[in-house]
Design an enzyme around this catalytic site. Sequence first.
Site, mmCIF file in Angstrom:
data_model
loop_
_atom_site.group_PDB
_atom_site.id
_atom_site.type_symbol
_atom_site.label_atom_id
_atom_site.label_comp_id
_atom_site.label_asym_id
_atom_site.label_seq_id
_atom_site.Cartn_x
_atom_site.Cartn_y
_atom_site.Cartn_z
ATOM 1 N N GLU A 1 -1.922 2.839 6.039
ATOM 2 C CA GLU A 1 -3.153 2.196 5.555
ATOM 3 C C GLU A 1 -4.067 1.798 6.699
ATOM 4 O O GLU A 1 -5.286 1.834 6.587
ATOM 5 C CB GLU A 1 -2.810 0.975 4.695
ATOM 6 C CG GLU A 1 -4.016 0.374 4.002
ATOM 7 C CD GLU A 1 -3.636 -0.580 2.878
ATOM 8 O OE1 GLU A 1 -4.291 -1.618 2.764
ATOM 9 O OE2 GLU A 1 -2.691 -0.277 2.122
ATOM 10 N N ASP B 1 0.210 0.393 2.199
ATOM 11 C CA ASP B 1 0.905 -0.806 1.731
ATOM 12 C C ASP B 1 1.466 -0.605 0.328
ATOM 13 O O ASP B 1 0.830 0.035 -0.517
ATOM 14 C CB ASP B 1 -0.043 -2.008 1.733
ATOM 15 C CG ASP B 1 -0.427 -2.430 3.148
ATOM 16 O OD1 ASP B 1 0.189 -1.923 4.106
ATOM 17 O OD2 ASP B 1 -1.346 -3.256 3.291
ATOM 18 N N TYR C 1 5.780 -8.377 5.182
ATOM 19 C CA TYR C 1 4.492 -8.039 4.573
ATOM 20 C C TYR C 1 3.891 -9.283 3.912
ATOM 21 O O TYR C 1 4.500 -9.884 3.024
ATOM 22 C CB TYR C 1 4.694 -6.936 3.535
ATOM 23 C CG TYR C 1 3.424 -6.487 2.869
ATOM 24 C CD1 TYR C 1 2.516 -5.693 3.559
ATOM 25 C CD2 TYR C 1 3.128 -6.848 1.566
ATOM 26 C CE1 TYR C 1 1.339 -5.263 2.952
ATOM 27 C CE2 TYR C 1 1.956 -6.429 0.953
ATOM 28 C CZ TYR C 1 1.073 -5.643 1.649
ATOM 29 O OH TYR C 1 -0.089 -5.229 1.047
#
Length: 616
Positions: free
Chosen positions: A9, A106, A324
């Site tokens: 990403e 992601d 994350y």
Amino acid sequence: MSRTLIIAEKPNAGREIAEALGAHKKIDGGLESDSYVVSWAAGHLVTLKEPHEYKEEWKEWSFETLPILPERYELKISSKETQKQFNVLKKFLNAKDINRVVNACDAGREGELIFDYIYRLSGSKIPAFRLWTSAALTADAIKREFQKLKPIEDFNGLRLAARARSTADWTIGLNSTRAITLAAQKNGSKGVFSVGRVQTPTLYFILARELEIKGFKPQTFFTIKANFQTEKNEGFIANYEFQNEGKMSSQIFSSVDAKSIMTSCENKEAIIKKVDSKEGSSVPPFLFDLTDLQKECNKRFSLSAEQTLEVAQSLYEKHKCLSYPRTEFKHLTDDNRQMISGILEALKGSYDQKFLDQVEQTYKNENKRIFDSSKVGDHHALLPTSATPKNLSDIEQKVYDLVVKRFLAAFAPNHEFTSSIIAALCEDKYLFITRGKMTKKLGWKQIQNEVDEDEKDDKKEEEQKLPSLSVGDKVKITKLNLKEDKTKAPPRYNDASLLSAMQNPASKTNDKEEKEQLKICGLGTPATRAAIIKNLETKEYIKREKKNLIPTEKAFELFKMLQKYKQNFLYNPILTADWEKNLQEIEKEPKKSLQFLENLNKLTKDIVTNVKKNIN
């Protein structure tokens, strides 16, 4: 020789993947080896076309062109700035030596959408696979997860839900913004009045609170505190309280009544009517999701939601010491237990060993407050990683410490205390109550207090050791204190309280049916809420005064128009709750996306028709 293309990403994530997989040779827009080509999207490279790119007449803002409903929603490169990187990806996706592509964006709806749009616009037909992980992209994690790639077809539901969300936001946002703006211009207003499925209900929270504050009329009230002395010369302080609408209150709204109580009780004896003591405990807090981390950082460090996300993203991408960050879940899966020993190793020497030992001794035990796979979706709760951070900035260190200590606190024992209450009746009429709380075991609060030093003084004030008394004992009032005060208007929203409202919009309605509907979801997602608040600033709907969020005149004007043109539902969070329910159903049953889009077109037509109908 055939190679695998990997699309991350962001550039940082791409470089980490390339490093782990041995793709060290620099090429235009990426890195390569004999086996891999690694590149990146740098965010949303591709988006939906603008109206005029379908039909030239749709460029003009007029009621004659509304509603704008393309038969087929088409894609385009987002901007001139993203053209170069898209061309790089398109070349890779159609290269003869590339036999498959891995979506390493992601894990979530947005990551799925970013890849899907690039893949479709490129015209590539090569097989696609998904890398799905919420772990920080350390070399070990990357190598491990690349052994678990799944065909892109396994994510059809998520992909169609992402497309539906993107299409719906484009359609409702564009048509309602144009319709309201055109109607406003006919009535002499200037500028563009942006309307959005999430931003408008969020703005309404802020505006409704401001109206409540403006309409608030403070009332004077009095409180009475009494100093008591026992027959053993022990002292305690109690408040005068009375029952009001089924609840105990200490606010006396009549000065005559307050003075009468003072006169009646001065230097008098009181009889103990109640003595109660209970053992209690409070369980450790859940691990952080992003929204809770943003709220805590706003309270403790005055960070905006956007600033907290930026710091968390840096800890994740640059320092690799945080998992994350854009997660909405507060639990770990059972499989995540395998990460704990590595985390503890990374924390050694930087945090109190006794707390680390506590985790070591308990993390393999059954604990549904921490490990519950049924409560984890795309990403697990925020965690420190097995990487020991170095050279953190001051604010990065503070945020990292907050996450670490929440992690340690989650595994700690309960906080245990004894709570006591004494009620004394004076003149057989006036009730004085005191409450005390004594800590028996700090438990997890020993760690929490280290995080938040300001909390210590507040907790000390709450704790009061009460004298040993029995029902029927007599106590003497030695001093009375009358305090005058005024009721206060509700506070303005700040990032923390607005995030809470967005997270739990059900708390903002008294309608039982609406409450049930709103339990389904919040406004926005942890990944988008910071951007929504920032967008309201950018569009000049709100301004900041220190930590407070204040609606502007433009915001008030927007809501007057929404009400005038019978578009109240656009600021009701029920619309978002309904959409989110549908999107979740699409993830499970992809065929439902067609019905969702049919309903979307009908709603859009109704919006335009109603605005036209109600213009003066």
